[in-house]
Design a protein around this motif. Structure first.
Motif, short mmCIF file in Angstrom:
data_model
loop_
_atom_site.label_atom_id
_atom_site.label_comp_id
_atom_site.label_asym_id
_atom_site.label_seq_id
_atom_site.Cartn_x
_atom_site.Cartn_y
_atom_site.Cartn_z
N ARG A 142 30.12 36.22 36.61
CA ARG A 142 30.70 35.97 37.93
C ARG A 142 31.79 34.92 37.77
O ARG A 142 31.60 33.74 38.09
CB ARG A 142 29.61 35.48 38.91
CG ARG A 142 28.56 36.55 39.21
CD ARG A 142 27.62 36.14 40.33
NE ARG A 142 26.55 37.11 40.54
CZ ARG A 142 26.64 38.20 41.30
NH1 ARG A 142 27.75 38.46 41.96
NH2 ARG A 142 25.61 39.02 41.43
N PRO A 143 32.95 35.33 37.23
CA PRO A 143 33.99 34.36 36.91
C PRO A 143 34.72 33.86 38.16
O PRO A 143 35.42 34.63 38.81
CB PRO A 143 34.95 35.15 36.01
CG PRO A 143 34.73 36.58 36.39
CD PRO A 143 33.35 36.71 36.93
N LYS A 144 34.55 32.58 38.46
CA LYS A 144 35.11 32.04 39.71
C LYS A 144 36.63 31.84 39.62
O LYS A 144 37.31 31.91 40.62
CB LYS A 144 34.47 30.68 40.03
CG LYS A 144 32.96 30.74 40.21
CD LYS A 144 32.57 30.65 41.67
CE LYS A 144 31.10 30.78 41.92
NZ LYS A 144 30.36 31.72 41.09
N VAL A 145 37.12 31.55 38.41
CA VAL A 145 38.53 31.17 38.29
C VAL A 145 39.42 32.30 37.80
O VAL A 145 40.57 32.09 37.43
CB VAL A 145 38.70 29.93 37.36
CG1 VAL A 145 38.04 28.71 37.95
CG2 VAL A 145 38.15 30.24 35.97
N ILE A 146 38.88 33.52 37.80
CA ILE A 146 39.67 34.67 37.33
C ILE A 146 39.93 35.58 38.53
O ILE A 146 39.00 35.94 39.25
CB ILE A 146 38.89 35.45 36.25
CG1 ILE A 146 38.51 34.54 35.09
CG2 ILE A 146 39.62 36.70 35.80
CD1 ILE A 146 39.40 34.55 33.91
N SER A 147 41.21 35.94 38.72
CA SER A 147 41.52 36.81 39.86
C SER A 147 41.33 38.27 39.44
O SER A 147 41.31 38.57 38.24
CB SER A 147 42.97 36.58 40.28
OG SER A 147 43.82 37.10 39.28
N PRO A 148 41.23 39.19 40.40
CA PRO A 148 41.08 40.61 40.03
C PRO A 148 42.17 41.08 39.07
O PRO A 148 41.90 41.83 38.13
CB PRO A 148 41.15 41.33 41.37
CG PRO A 148 40.63 40.33 42.35
CD PRO A 148 41.09 38.99 41.86
N ALA A 149 43.40 40.61 39.27
CA ALA A 149 44.49 41.05 38.38
C ALA A 149 44.29 40.55 36.95
O ALA A 149 44.83 41.13 36.01
CB ALA A 149 45.83 40.54 38.93
N GLU A 150 43.53 39.47 36.81
CA GLU A 150 43.31 38.92 35.46
C GLU A 150 42.05 39.46 34.79
O GLU A 150 41.75 39.11 33.65
CB GLU A 150 43.18 37.39 35.55
CG GLU A 150 44.45 36.69 35.98
CD GLU A 150 44.17 35.23 36.33
OE1 GLU A 150 45.08 34.41 36.10
OE2 GLU A 150 43.09 34.90 36.86
N ALA A 151 41.32 40.32 35.50
CA ALA A 151 40.05 40.83 34.95
C ALA A 151 40.19 41.46 33.56
O ALA A 151 39.31 41.30 32.71
CB ALA A 151 39.40 41.80 35.93
N PRO A 152 41.32 42.18 33.25
CA PRO A 152 41.45 42.77 31.91
C PRO A 152 41.40 41.73 30.78
O PRO A 152 41.08 42.06 29.64
CB PRO A 152 42.83 43.44 31.94
CG PRO A 152 43.10 43.70 33.39
CD PRO A 152 42.44 42.59 34.14
N LEU A 153 41.69 40.48 31.12
CA LEU A 153 41.65 39.43 30.08
C LEU A 153 40.24 39.25 29.55
O LEU A 153 40.05 38.84 28.39
CB LEU A 153 42.16 38.09 30.66
CG LEU A 153 43.58 38.12 31.22
CD1 LEU A 153 43.96 36.75 31.78
CD2 LEU A 153 44.57 38.55 30.14
N ILE A 154 39.26 39.54 30.39
CA ILE A 154 37.86 39.39 29.94
C ILE A 154 37.55 40.44 28.86
O ILE A 154 36.88 40.15 27.87
CB ILE A 154 36.89 39.51 31.14
CG1 ILE A 154 37.22 38.42 32.15
CG2 ILE A 154 35.44 39.43 30.69
CD1 ILE A 154 36.40 38.46 33.43
N THR A 155 38.10 41.64 29.03
CA THR A 155 37.88 42.69 28.02
C THR A 155 38.53 42.30 26.70
O THR A 155 37.94 42.45 25.62
CB THR A 155 38.51 44.03 28.47
OG1 THR A 155 38.22 44.23 29.84
CG2 THR A 155 38.00 45.18 27.65
N LEU A 156 39.76 41.80 26.78
CA LEU A 156 40.46 41.40 25.54
C LEU A 156 39.70 40.27 24.86
O LEU A 156 39.57 40.24 23.63
CB LEU A 156 41.90 40.97 25.85
CG LEU A 156 42.81 42.05 26.45
CD1 LEU A 156 44.19 41.47 26.75
CD2 LEU A 156 42.95 43.24 25.51
#
Ligand code: BTN
Length: 275
Positions: A87-101
């Protein structure tokens, strides 16, 4: 109504022991199943029911494993299949792909360091050994208004399976750790290394931002600076893979343009051509 799956008894479970033996900050709770349709689907259901961040769901095999782009993920026994709820509080939906990388960095580092194999990354999320896929990552997010409600990161590693366990059409493009190393992999140990690295790199992403991850991703990537095919739905593009940008998109230099690709995949199959 379907019968709900029952997790295995934790007491004598080697995966629970492997996890407990290394101190964890958020990834501490494990539900281990003999079989599930998909650990991602199960974890998404738990996320929707309000489960806290940090739950790990592991299955010895999956009957409906999910891959990217609506594909299936072949999940015979012997592989490692798990999903994690964030539940990443500081990541916006547009930045979600960064979690995969970021998860890709974690997986490739474990394979390189603990198993000594030449693991590399192919944008956005494939983990390869000698250009054959050994692991894949599927992240799925649920949004609440403008925010991410939760992200499920699912990781599948072809570990003790052999190519005979896979359909023929996958033989030229897939591999397993067992095939590469010619020995059996201790799955609880592999699992605990992956969880340790995943947690470390995820927390680093939250704390320092993607610029602290990107150099590691670039170093692990097999195709930056090379000529690649990229498929975006039915469209094929050819160009030089220049870089990844701060939002995780692939920067492709085509003969006419320089474009950012957000959804798609590098498809040049076996050998990358030098530019
Ligand atoms: C891909 O490369 O297409 C992504 C594959 C992701 C597979 C894993 S296995 C564990 C988790 N549960 C799923 O159903 N999929 C992911």
């Amino acid at each position: 109504m379907e019968e709900p799956p029952i997790p295995l008894e934790p007491k004598n479970d080697p995966f629970q022991h492997a996890l407990a033996n290394t101190a964890r900050i958020i990834l501490k709770r494990l539900l281990h199943f003999e079989t599930l349709p998909s650990t991602n689907s199960y974890t998404k259901d738990r996320g929707a029911q309000g489960e806290q961040e940090g739950l790990i769901v592991l299955a010895d095999k999956q009957t409906g494993g999910l891959g990217r782009l609506n594909r299936s993920w072949h999940s015979p026994p012997g592989g490692l299949y798990f999903s994690v709820l964030f539940r990443p509080k500081v990541i916006s939906p547009a930045e979600a792909p960064l979690i995969t990388l970021t998860a890709g960095v974690a997986v490739a580092k474990v394979l390189q360091t603990a198993y000594g194999v030449d693991a590399s990354l192919k944008w956005p999320n494939d983990v390869l050994i000698e250009n054959q896929k050994v692991a894949g990552i599927l992240s799925e997010s649920a949004l609440l208004g403008e925010d991410i409600e939760y992200v499920v990161v699912g990781i599948g590693v072809n570990a003790n399976s052999t190519l005979e366990d896979f359909p023929k059409q996958l033989h030229p493009i897939a591999t397993t750790l067992h095939e590469v190393l010619n020995r059996n992999i201790d799955l609880p140990r592999l699992f605990s290394y992956l969880i340790g690295q995943l947690e470390y790199w995820y927390l680093r992403l939250l704390d320092k931002g993607f610029h602290a991850i990107a150099p590691h991703w670039r170093k692990l990537c097999s195709h930056l600076g090379k000529k690649v095919n990229v498929s975006i739905g039915k469209t094929q593009l050819i160009g030089i893979a220049k870089d990844i940008s701060s939002d995780g998109s692939l920067i492709l230099k085509t003969p006419s343009d320089q474009i950012h690709i957000h959804v798609g995949e590098v498809t040049t199959p076996i050998k990358f051509q030098e530019n």
